[in-house]
Write a protein that holds these residues in place. Structure first.
Motif, mmCIF file in Angstrom:
data_model
loop_
_atom_site.group_PDB
_atom_site.id
_atom_site.type_symbol
_atom_site.label_atom_id
_atom_site.label_comp_id
_atom_site.label_asym_id
_atom_site.label_seq_id
_atom_site.Cartn_x
_atom_site.Cartn_y
_atom_site.Cartn_z
ATOM 1 N N ASP A 123 -2.586 6.293 2.631
ATOM 2 C CA ASP A 123 -2.765 5.511 3.857
ATOM 3 C C ASP A 123 -1.506 5.665 4.712
ATOM 4 O O ASP A 123 -0.681 4.754 4.827
ATOM 5 C CB ASP A 123 -3.016 4.041 3.514
ATOM 6 C CG ASP A 123 -4.304 3.848 2.736
ATOM 7 O OD1 ASP A 123 -5.357 4.263 3.255
ATOM 8 O OD2 ASP A 123 -4.264 3.293 1.628
ATOM 9 N N CYS A 167 -0.264 3.079 7.329
ATOM 10 C CA CYS A 167 0.459 1.881 6.879
ATOM 11 C C CYS A 167 1.955 2.102 7.022
ATOM 12 O O CYS A 167 2.697 1.211 7.473
ATOM 13 C CB CYS A 167 0.115 1.561 5.423
ATOM 14 S SG CYS A 167 -1.565 0.953 5.175
ATOM 15 N N LYS A 170 0.832 -1.213 0.000
ATOM 16 C CA LYS A 170 0.000 0.000 0.000
ATOM 17 C C LYS A 170 0.864 1.259 0.000
ATOM 18 O O LYS A 170 0.576 2.236 -0.704
ATOM 19 C CB LYS A 170 -0.915 -0.006 1.229
ATOM 20 C CG LYS A 170 -2.246 -0.694 1.004
ATOM 21 C CD LYS A 170 -3.296 -0.129 1.924
ATOM 22 C CE LYS A 170 -4.679 -0.332 1.365
ATOM 23 N NZ LYS A 170 -5.710 0.420 2.058
#
Length: 242
Positions: free
Chosen positions: A40, A43, A27
């Motif tokens: 994100d 992450c 990600k």
């Protein structure tokens, strides 16, 4: 027969267990390469925090085994044997568990992306919840794991290490680390739910938690005994290897 939740789900994967970090890394890389920014962000934070926690254990391990610094303050003079090293080889399983649970929390609560970098109120509520909830919970859970069935089938694994060192701190069963997730999670979740959470609070709390656990298992007394002779009440507040 293996007791329920005593074995790690990935214990037969060997070094391939680290592929479980793959979705998080994928990600981050995808956002970085194709989206010009990391959307994100947690992450990335989770991966960095896991690396930081691993580094804390490694630095404590290096310190505790550097004999010219620690020889006169070692609690047990004997060294760690190869059997113990083999038993504790997968000491870092808990980091993978915490990473996966943290990732699940980020998916369930996307509002975590909006946490500020710093909020001093968060540290106050965190400390309050740690002292009033997490410490008593950890104490009583630990006591129960020293009795009967729970000790024989779970906690005895941790105590199979005759000479403790920082990696011993992470050497425990899956069930014990699930409970530890709850202990660590309550102060952070509570502070965030009150609206006082911050990214620095998460980094600081898990780092301090691991730092103290490594200190306690280092087999090197870092606090001079004269301190406790002069201030006996400190033994109720200060966690030491002794």
């Amino acid at each position: 027969m293996v007791s329920p939740l005593s074995a790690w789900p990935w214990e037969n994967l060997g070094v391939f267990k680290y592929l479980l970090y793959g979705p998080l890394a994928a990600k981050v890389l995808y956002s970085w390469i194709y989206e010009d920014s990391i959307k994100d962000l947690w992450c990335l934070h989770i991966l960095v925090i896991c690396a930081l926690r691993g580094l804390i254990h490694q630095l404590w391990n290096s310190y505790s085994t550097t004999l010219f610094l620690t020889r006169n303050r070692r609690i047990k003079q004997e060294g760690v044997d190869f059997k113990q090293i083999d038993r504790e080889w997968d000491w870092d399983n808990f980091l993978i568990l915490h990473a996966l649970l943290a990732y699940m929390a980020c998916l369930i609560f996307p509002s975590l992306d909006d946490l500020p970098l710093w909020n001093p109120k968060g540290f106050i509520t965190l400390l309050f919840l740690h002292v009033t909830v997490s410490e008593p919970l950890y104490y009583w859970a630990h006591r129960y794991f020293h009795e009967g069935y729970l000790f024989t089938h779970y906690h005895s694994l941790h105590h199979s290490s005759s000479v403790t060192h920082p990696y011993t701190a992470g050497h425990a069963t899956f069930l014990e680390h699930l409970i530890l997730c709850v202990v660590i999670g309550i102060p952070m979740a509570g502070s965030i739910m009150m609206g006082y959470g911050s990214t620095s609070m998460v980094y600081g709390y898990v780092s301090a938690f691991d730092f103290l656990r490594c200190l306690g298992h280092s087999n090197v007394e870092v606090v001079p005994h004269e301190v406790f002779n002069k201030l006996p009440f400190l033994k109720y507040f200060l966690y030491t290897p002794t």
